[in-house]
Design an enzyme around this catalytic site. Structure first.
Site, PDB file in Angstrom:
ATOM      1  N   HIS A   1      -0.858  11.364  -2.410  1.00 26.75           N
ATOM      2  CA  HIS A   1      -2.122  10.933  -1.815  1.00 26.75           C
ATOM      3  C   HIS A   1      -3.038  12.062  -1.347  1.00 26.75           C
ATOM      4  O   HIS A   1      -4.238  12.062  -1.629  1.00 26.75           O
ATOM      5  CB  HIS A   1      -1.863   9.990  -0.635  1.00 26.75           C
ATOM      6  CG  HIS A   1      -3.118   9.514   0.025  1.00 26.75           C
ATOM      7  ND1 HIS A   1      -3.752  10.214   1.034  1.00 26.75           N
ATOM      8  CD2 HIS A   1      -3.885   8.423  -0.204  1.00 26.75           C
ATOM      9  CE1 HIS A   1      -4.840   9.566   1.396  1.00 26.75           C
ATOM     10  NE2 HIS A   1      -4.952   8.477   0.663  1.00 26.75           N
TER      11      HIS A   1
ATOM     12  N   HIS B   1       0.835  -1.203   0.000  1.00 21.98           N
ATOM     13  CA  HIS B   1       0.000   0.000   0.000  1.00 21.98           C
ATOM     14  C   HIS B   1       0.874   1.260   0.000  1.00 21.98           C
ATOM     15  O   HIS B   1       1.644   1.475   0.935  1.00 21.98           O
ATOM     16  CB  HIS B   1      -0.905  -0.020   1.248  1.00 21.98           C
ATOM     17  CG  HIS B   1      -1.885   1.107   1.283  1.00 21.98           C
ATOM     18  ND1 HIS B   1      -1.957   2.005   2.320  1.00 21.98           N
ATOM     19  CD2 HIS B   1      -2.842   1.487   0.392  1.00 21.98           C
ATOM     20  CE1 HIS B   1      -2.919   2.867   2.086  1.00 21.98           C
ATOM     21  NE2 HIS B   1      -3.473   2.574   0.919  1.00 21.98           N
TER      22      HIS B   1
END
Ligand code: G3P
Ligand code: MG
Length: 247
Positions: free
Chosen positions: A56, A14
């Site tokens: 992100h 991730h």
């Protein structure tokens, strides 16, 4: 289509291996490869000059030495920021990668990638089109090792319109009332679900649709084992080695 996707080991790094290196940086992707994962996930946004960058948050503040919204700045400026020191001084000098840089890395390492489109409001179509343009040649060669995903239905619709064969997954943070219909109409090969809302029944429903089922973000090995026992094909983890150890 699902058969095309192979998750062995059933763990996706991730944002790279973000428990051990600053998320969404080359250091994090390199670490994930060293740990032995075959898949990594990363997030893509647009700079003010429409360059796809690996990032992100909407704001630069948490993971760089910059501040304010990412899309206020051009890619040349974003490249000057330090994206590693916030995590640990050992990583100072890490940069925000461009999509091109990561594509070259996966070409060399043969990793498979889940590319998550994170459009800011209003950028849904532009982000999808920009990514497809950048990836044109890769999509021809590497159809089964590139899986796109997004929470944004508009971004997924744009991908589907312009890349009818690309592999896509629908991301769900909550159970949207129309998730089943959407996953079918968008021809998603996978559904990527927040593990906190996953149940055995929901897992069976998704598997009955013949879709791959992925859950994020799972850092507890016991939880991963429970999810696998329900039919989950792979979990996204910040610490993929911890999960792989119990397989
Ligand atoms: O793609 C799985 C996961 O990354 C989705 O949530 O916020 O970590 O990008 P987020
Ligand atoms: Mg993500």
């Amino acid at each position: 289509m699902t058969a095309l996707l192979k998750f062995r080991p059933p763990v996706i790094g991730h944002r790279g291996a973000s428990a051990y290196a600053p998320e969404n940086t080359m250091a994090s992707f390199t670490k994930a490869a060293q740990l032995g994962v075959k898949w990594i996930e990363f997030d893509v946004m647009l700079s003010s000059d429409d360059e796809p960058i690996i990032f992100h948050d909407e704001l630069l503040d948490r993971t760089t030495n910059g501040c304010h919204e990412v899309d206020r700045f051009c890619s040349a400026y974003l490249r000057t920021l330090d994206a590693g020191a916030w995590f640990d001084a050992r990583f100072s000098g890490e940069r925000i990668p461009s999509l091109q840089q990561v594509l070259e890395f996966i070409d060399n390492t043969r990793l498979s990638v889940n590319i998550e489109l994170k459009p800011l409001p209003g950028q849904e179509r532009k982000l999808a089109l920009r990514i497809l343009k950048e990836m044109k040649s890769y999509l021809v060669q590497a159809k089964t090792t590139i899986l796109f995903s997004s929470f944004s239905v508009e971004a997924l619709q744009t991908l589907r319109e312009h890349a009818p064969d690309c592999l896509m997954g629908l991301l769900l943070h909550e159970w949207e009332p129309d998730w089943q219909a959407l996953s079918i109409s968008l021809q998603c090969v996978s559904v990527h679900v927040n593990h906190e809302i996953m149940t055995r029944e929901a897992a069976h429903k998704i598997k009955a649709l013949q879709k791959a089922l992925l859950c994020y973000t799972v850092n507890q090995p016991l939880r991963a084992l429970e999810l696998y026992s329900w039919g989950v094909d792979a979990v996204f983890s910040d610490a993929p080695d911890k999960i792989m150890r119990v397989l």
